[in-house]
Design a protein around this motif. Structure first.
Motif, PDB file in Angstrom:
ATOM      1  N   THR A   1       0.852  -0.942   0.490  1.00 33.39           N
ATOM      2  CA  THR A   1      -0.030   0.044  -0.197  1.00 33.39           C
ATOM      3  C   THR A   1       1.109   1.339  -0.025  1.00 33.39           C
ATOM      4  O   THR A   1       1.807   0.833   0.997  1.00 33.39           O
ATOM      5  CB  THR A   1      -0.547   0.279   1.351  1.00 33.39           C
ATOM      6  N   ILE A   2       0.715   1.573  -0.923  1.00 33.42           N
ATOM      7  CA  ILE A   2       1.218   3.210  -0.798  1.00 33.42           C
ATOM      8  C   ILE A   2       0.900   4.319  -0.556  1.00 33.42           C
ATOM      9  O   ILE A   2      -0.226   4.619  -0.920  1.00 33.42           O
ATOM     10  CB  ILE A   2       1.810   4.127  -2.326  1.00 33.42           C
ATOM     11  N   VAL A   3       1.428   5.280   0.375  1.00 34.80           N
ATOM     12  CA  VAL A   3       0.763   6.841   1.035  1.00 34.80           C
ATOM     13  C   VAL A   3       1.302   7.099   0.836  1.00 34.80           C
ATOM     14  O   VAL A   3       2.777   8.108   0.690  1.00 34.80           O
ATOM     15  CB  VAL A   3       0.299   6.083   2.610  1.00 34.80           C
ATOM     16  N   GLU A   4       0.185   8.696   0.252  1.00 35.02           N
ATOM     17  CA  GLU A   4       1.208  10.142  -0.144  1.00 35.02           C
ATOM     18  C   GLU A   4       0.584  10.860   0.133  1.00 35.02           C
ATOM     19  O   GLU A   4      -0.726  11.086  -0.277  1.00 35.02           O
ATOM     20  CB  GLU A   4       0.828  10.194  -1.716  1.00 35.02           C
ATOM     21  N   ALA A   5       0.892  11.377   1.141  1.00 38.02           N
ATOM     22  CA  ALA A   5       0.178  13.284   1.606  1.00 38.02           C
ATOM     23  C   ALA A   5      -0.860  14.163   0.629  1.00 38.02           C
ATOM     24  O   ALA A   5      -1.564  14.974   0.478  1.00 38.02           O
ATOM     25  CB  ALA A   5       0.507  13.769   3.207  1.00 38.02           C
ATOM     26  N   ARG A   6       0.806  14.362  -0.779  1.00 34.37           N
ATOM     27  CA  ARG A   6       0.324  15.125  -1.032  1.00 34.37           C
ATOM     28  C   ARG A   6      -1.031  14.668  -2.353  1.00 34.37           C
ATOM     29  O   ARG A   6      -0.754  13.823  -2.972  1.00 34.37           O
ATOM     30  CB  ARG A   6       1.335  14.970  -2.877  1.00 34.37           C
ATOM     31  N   GLU A   7      -1.838  15.557  -2.967  1.00 34.67           N
ATOM     32  CA  GLU A   7      -1.861  14.515  -4.378  1.00 34.67           C
ATOM     33  C   GLU A   7      -1.869  14.192  -5.524  1.00 34.67           C
ATOM     34  O   GLU A   7      -2.926  13.909  -6.135  1.00 34.67           O
ATOM     35  CB  GLU A   7      -3.203  15.973  -5.229  1.00 34.67           C
ATOM     36  N   ARG A   8      -0.805  14.241  -5.947  1.00 32.87           N
ATOM     37  CA  ARG A   8      -0.192  14.358  -6.811  1.00 32.87           C
ATOM     38  C   ARG A   8       1.770  13.744  -6.340  1.00 32.87           C
ATOM     39  O   ARG A   8       1.748  14.605  -5.353  1.00 32.87           O
ATOM     40  CB  ARG A   8      -0.198  15.039  -7.720  1.00 32.87           C
ATOM     41  N   PHE A   9       2.091  12.530  -7.036  1.00 36.54           N
ATOM     42  CA  PHE A   9       3.546  12.473  -7.197  1.00 36.54           C
ATOM     43  C   PHE A   9       4.044  12.228  -8.478  1.00 36.54           C
ATOM     44  O   PHE A   9       3.351  12.304  -9.838  1.00 36.54           O
ATOM     45  CB  PHE A   9       3.385  10.847  -6.223  1.00 36.54           C
ATOM     46  N   LEU A  10       5.109  11.966  -8.207  1.00 39.99           N
ATOM     47  CA  LEU A  10       5.495  12.351  -9.162  1.00 39.99           C
ATOM     48  C   LEU A  10       5.576  13.887 -10.447  1.00 39.99           C
ATOM     49  O   LEU A  10       5.548  13.299 -11.335  1.00 39.99           O
ATOM     50  CB  LEU A  10       6.248  10.791 -10.331  1.00 39.99           C
ATOM     51  N   GLU A  11       5.622  15.241  -9.795  1.00 39.99           N
ATOM     52  CA  GLU A  11       4.522  15.734  -9.995  1.00 39.99           C
ATOM     53  C   GLU A  11       5.852  15.805 -11.661  1.00 39.99           C
ATOM     54  O   GLU A  11       4.935  16.454 -12.496  1.00 39.99           O
ATOM     55  CB  GLU A  11       4.450  16.984  -9.757  1.00 39.99           C
ATOM     56  N   PHE A  12       6.959  15.688 -11.492  1.00 38.53           N
ATOM     57  CA  PHE A  12       8.012  16.288 -12.175  1.00 38.53           C
ATOM     58  C   PHE A  12       7.319  15.180 -13.549  1.00 38.53           C
ATOM     59  O   PHE A  12       8.200  15.559 -15.301  1.00 38.53           O
ATOM     60  CB  PHE A  12       9.306  15.900 -12.328  1.00 38.53           C
ATOM     61  N   CYS A  13       6.857  14.284 -14.137  1.00 42.10           N
ATOM     62  CA  CYS A  13       6.738  13.130 -15.673  1.00 42.10           C
ATOM     63  C   CYS A  13       5.496  13.839 -16.012  1.00 42.10           C
ATOM     64  O   CYS A  13       4.725  14.328 -15.271  1.00 42.10           O
ATOM     65  CB  CYS A  13       6.688  11.930 -14.712  1.00 42.10           C
ATOM     66  N   ASP A  14       5.908  13.532 -17.064  1.00 45.39           N
ATOM     67  CA  ASP A  14       4.202  13.556 -17.497  1.00 45.39           C
ATOM     68  C   ASP A  14       2.983  12.444 -17.402  1.00 45.39           C
ATOM     69  O   ASP A  14       3.345  12.015 -16.837  1.00 45.39           O
ATOM     70  CB  ASP A  14       4.282  13.116 -19.274  1.00 45.39           C
TER      71      ASP A  14
ATOM     72  N   VAL B   1      -1.187  -3.557  -5.838  1.00 44.65           N
ATOM     73  CA  VAL B   1      -0.373  -2.798  -5.636  1.00 44.65           C
ATOM     74  C   VAL B   1      -2.134  -1.014  -4.954  1.00 44.65           C
ATOM     75  O   VAL B   1      -2.144  -1.489  -6.046  1.00 44.65           O
ATOM     76  CB  VAL B   1       0.198  -1.698  -6.363  1.00 44.65           C
ATOM     77  N   SER B   2      -2.111  -0.661  -4.011  1.00 42.87           N
ATOM     78  CA  SER B   2      -3.184  -0.181  -3.884  1.00 42.87           C
ATOM     79  C   SER B   2      -2.521   1.442  -3.732  1.00 42.87           C
ATOM     80  O   SER B   2      -1.677   1.778  -3.024  1.00 42.87           O
ATOM     81  CB  SER B   2      -3.776  -0.235  -2.524  1.00 42.87           C
ATOM     82  N   PHE B   3      -3.565   2.722  -3.614  1.00 41.14           N
ATOM     83  CA  PHE B   3      -2.834   3.427  -3.231  1.00 41.14           C
ATOM     84  C   PHE B   3      -3.649   4.390  -2.302  1.00 41.14           C
ATOM     85  O   PHE B   3      -4.662   4.181  -2.413  1.00 41.14           O
ATOM     86  CB  PHE B   3      -2.776   4.830  -4.511  1.00 41.14           C
ATOM     87  N   ARG B   4      -3.058   4.927  -1.685  1.00 42.77           N
ATOM     88  CA  ARG B   4      -3.651   6.584  -0.104  1.00 42.77           C
ATOM     89  C   ARG B   4      -2.754   7.637  -0.898  1.00 42.77           C
ATOM     90  O   ARG B   4      -2.370   7.681  -0.647  1.00 42.77           O
ATOM     91  CB  ARG B   4      -3.910   5.546   0.868  1.00 42.77           C
ATOM     92  N   ILE B   5      -3.592   7.770  -1.881  1.00 40.28           N
ATOM     93  CA  ILE B   5      -3.164   9.281  -1.967  1.00 40.28           C
ATOM     94  C   ILE B   5      -4.316  10.559  -1.843  1.00 40.28           C
ATOM     95  O   ILE B   5      -4.675  10.386  -1.182  1.00 40.28           O
ATOM     96  CB  ILE B   5      -3.077   9.583  -3.482  1.00 40.28           C
ATOM     97  N   GLY B   6      -3.015  11.218  -1.343  1.00 36.58           N
ATOM     98  CA  GLY B   6      -3.706  12.362  -0.203  1.00 36.58           C
ATOM     99  C   GLY B   6      -4.434  12.275   0.621  1.00 36.58           C
ATOM    100  O   GLY B   6      -4.977  12.944   1.874  1.00 36.58           O
ATOM    101  N   GLU B   7      -3.255  11.467   1.345  1.00 43.87           N
ATOM    102  CA  GLU B   7      -3.913  11.442   3.133  1.00 43.87           C
ATOM    103  C   GLU B   7      -2.506  10.373   3.836  1.00 43.87           C
ATOM    104  O   GLU B   7      -0.870  10.356   3.104  1.00 43.87           O
ATOM    105  CB  GLU B   7      -4.054   9.791   2.680  1.00 43.87           C
ATOM    106  N   ALA B   8      -2.745  11.771   4.535  1.00 40.13           N
ATOM    107  CA  ALA B   8      -1.149  12.075   5.484  1.00 40.13           C
ATOM    108  C   ALA B   8      -1.229  10.434   6.868  1.00 40.13           C
ATOM    109  O   ALA B   8      -2.376   9.964   7.379  1.00 40.13           O
ATOM    110  CB  ALA B   8      -1.344  13.375   6.416  1.00 40.13           C
TER     111      ALA B   8
END
Ligand code: FAD
Length: 476
Positions: A204-217, A233-240
């Motif tokens: 499970t990937i947890v990322e606090a920001r709304e986007r990740f790898l923003e420098f990529c297309d 893989v499960s994503f928890r994006i935008g969650e701290a």
């Protein structure tokens, strides 16, 4: 006779430090590198680039992941893959790399001084091999600071090196976990998340920001997400993350939303901190920011003219290849050797499974800059080489300026992306156009042929249906 022990003293033997010392030696200067005994080659060789990429190679080899389209979804080289299987290869490669570095330094008569350096004045450091060692003083006319970074460790997270680890700790894990939470979807987090997912770990990937790898297309990131979901893989994006707790059964990661995620292991990948705290920078007349980074000008100089920081300690882009270039350029500046400024565009590689590489502008950047563009796309599963290799994923996307047909950017996700990108790099930095790809023959069958396919795709989007097309189109 010089008043100093050396013309150049380099602190840190990572890619930046090595290349600075060797460039100085090639200019006929007396150079030395200070490094801890067990860290020759830096983070790059010992805990970062090389071990993680070797681990990835071992994962792909043992799991047979890339062969499953050919031999069936259950294909695997070894039934039970152990940490020992994976790390044996890593230790072998680190050993080889360290030997090569030692021999390169010796061949160029660069002295290797074992220990940790700390400034006592702007031209002098004390080198200690242990806390109790009173140390010895080493002085130099010019100094390169190439101390790199280490994983940032938020104080509220109880890292224990077993259940809760950072990216250094991954290399000391005792078992392949069945379940894992990866906190932080930066490059390192994503690379390790995908490797463990390929091994069969439920990640499970947890990322606090709304986007990740923003420098990529963003299309490439969407594709990566799709492929990673396919590896469960499960994503928890935008969650701290609110807390990480450890008990006998494993770990519980509690998110700010109250969601609790149990897992065998937590990989906390919360960025990196410049390793400047032990340097006593004040004695050299310098300071670091709160992330331990040192600010430099375009010529890699600081407020103290003879001291040049290079590599990860100066921040972006924090890559091995750019650190090497910075090291070489700093040594040239230090000893008055004319040197060209680096080209505008450099490639970026992310060794996830599948890998990603890019150079130049993304679609988002082209839109932001108001540059009219057209894209061309080639899917690897539509190339002959892709069929032979059994690839069912991966594609290349190229951006061209509408008016001039100049190449603006190349974005690749899939097998060989980090190698393939260099063709795009050459054309981009030599200011080439769509015509180059349309007019030139590529080896067949290769994945590089994707360049031609993507270019013809862009050509068709640009001119299909037009009454007349430019000359090159008729040839194509
Ligand atoms: C997990 C991971 C994966 C990575 N993957 C890639 C990748 O695929 N591609 C890529 O391009 N980059 C990758 N990187 C980044 C790459 O490793 C760095 O950009 C590169 O190592 C930076 O080089 P550097 O010269 O700044 O020094 P570093 O390699 O950071 O080494 C600095 C050295 O300085 C030494 N040092 C520090 N303080 C002192 C002191 N006071 N006295 C003496 N010595 C000191 C340290 O012991 C260390 O050996 C990765 C990094 C990590 C962590």
């Amino acid at each position: 006779m010089s008043a100093y022990d050396y013309d150049l003293l380099v602190i840190g033997s990572g890619p930046g430090g090595q290349k600075a010392a060797i460039a100085a030696a090639k200019l006929g200067r007396r150079a030395a590198v200070v490094e801890r005994r067990d860290m020759i080659g830096g983070v790059c060789i010992n805990t970062g680039t090389i071990p993680s990429k070797t681990l990835r190679e071992a994962v792909l080899y043992f799991t047979g992941l890339n062969m499953r389209d050919l031999y069936g979804q259950s294909y695997q080289l070894k039934e039970e893959i152990t940490v020992q299987d994976l790390l044996a290869r890593t230790q072998h490669v680190i050993g080889r790399e360290t030997e090569v570095i030692r021999s390169q330094l010796a061949r160029n008569r660069v002295r290797l001084v074992n220990g940790t350096a700390q400034f006592v004045d702007p031209h002098t450091v004390t080198v200690r091999s242990s806390e109790s060692d009173p140390g010895r003083k080493v002085s130099a006319e010019k100094i390169v600071i190439a101390v790199g970074t280490r994983p940032a460790r938020p104080p509220e997270i109880a890292f224990d090196g077993r259940r809760v680890v950072d990216s250094d700790g991954v290399l000391n894990m005792e078992d392949v976990p069945r379940t894992m939470v990866v906190v932080g979807a930066g490059v390192i987090g994503i690379e390790y998340a995908s490797m463990f997912a390929a091994l069969g770990t439920r990640v499970t990937i947890v990322e606090a920001r709304e986007r990740f790898l923003e420098f990529c297309d963003s299309e490439i990131v969407e594709a990566l997400k799709f492929y990673l979901r396919d590896l469960s893989v499960s994503f928890r994006i935008g969650e701290a993350v609110a807390s990480v707790d450890v008990d006998a059964a494993g770990t519980i990661t509690t998110l700010a939303s109250g969601k609790r995620i149990p897992a065998d292991t937590v990989l906390y990948s919360a960025g990196r901190q410049g390793a400047t705290d032990v340097l006593n920078l004040e004695a050299a007349g310098l300071a670091a920011d709160k992330r331990g980074r040192i600010e430099v000008d375009d010529e890699l100089r600081t407020a103290v003219e003879h001291i040049y920081p290079v590599g990860d300690v100066i921040g972006f882009p924090a890559l091995a290849a750019t650190s090497m270039e910075q090291g070489r350029i700093a040594a040239c500046h230090a000893f008055g050797q004319p040197v060209q400024a680096p080209p505008e565009f450099f490639p970026y590689g992310i060794y996830s499974v599948p890998e990603i590489s890019m150079i130049g502008m993304s679609e988002e950047e082209a839109r932001e800059k108001g540059i009219p563009y057209e894209c061309g796309v080639a899917r690897f599963r539509e190339t002959s080489r892709g069929h032979i290799m059994g690839l069912d994923t991966g594609f290349m996307k190229m951006l061209f300026a509408l008016e001039t047909r100049r190449l603006l950017g190349v974005h690749i996700v899939g097998e060989g992306a980090t190698e393939l990108i260099h063709i795009g790099q050459a054309v981009l930095n030599l200011e080439g156009t769509l015509d180059y790809f349309v007019e030139n023959a590529f080896n067949y069958p290769t994945l590089a042929e994707a360049y031609k396919i993507a270019a013809l795709d862009a050509w068709n989007r640009l001119y299909q249906g037009a009454a007349t097309t430019p000359e090159v189109a008729e040839e194509a």
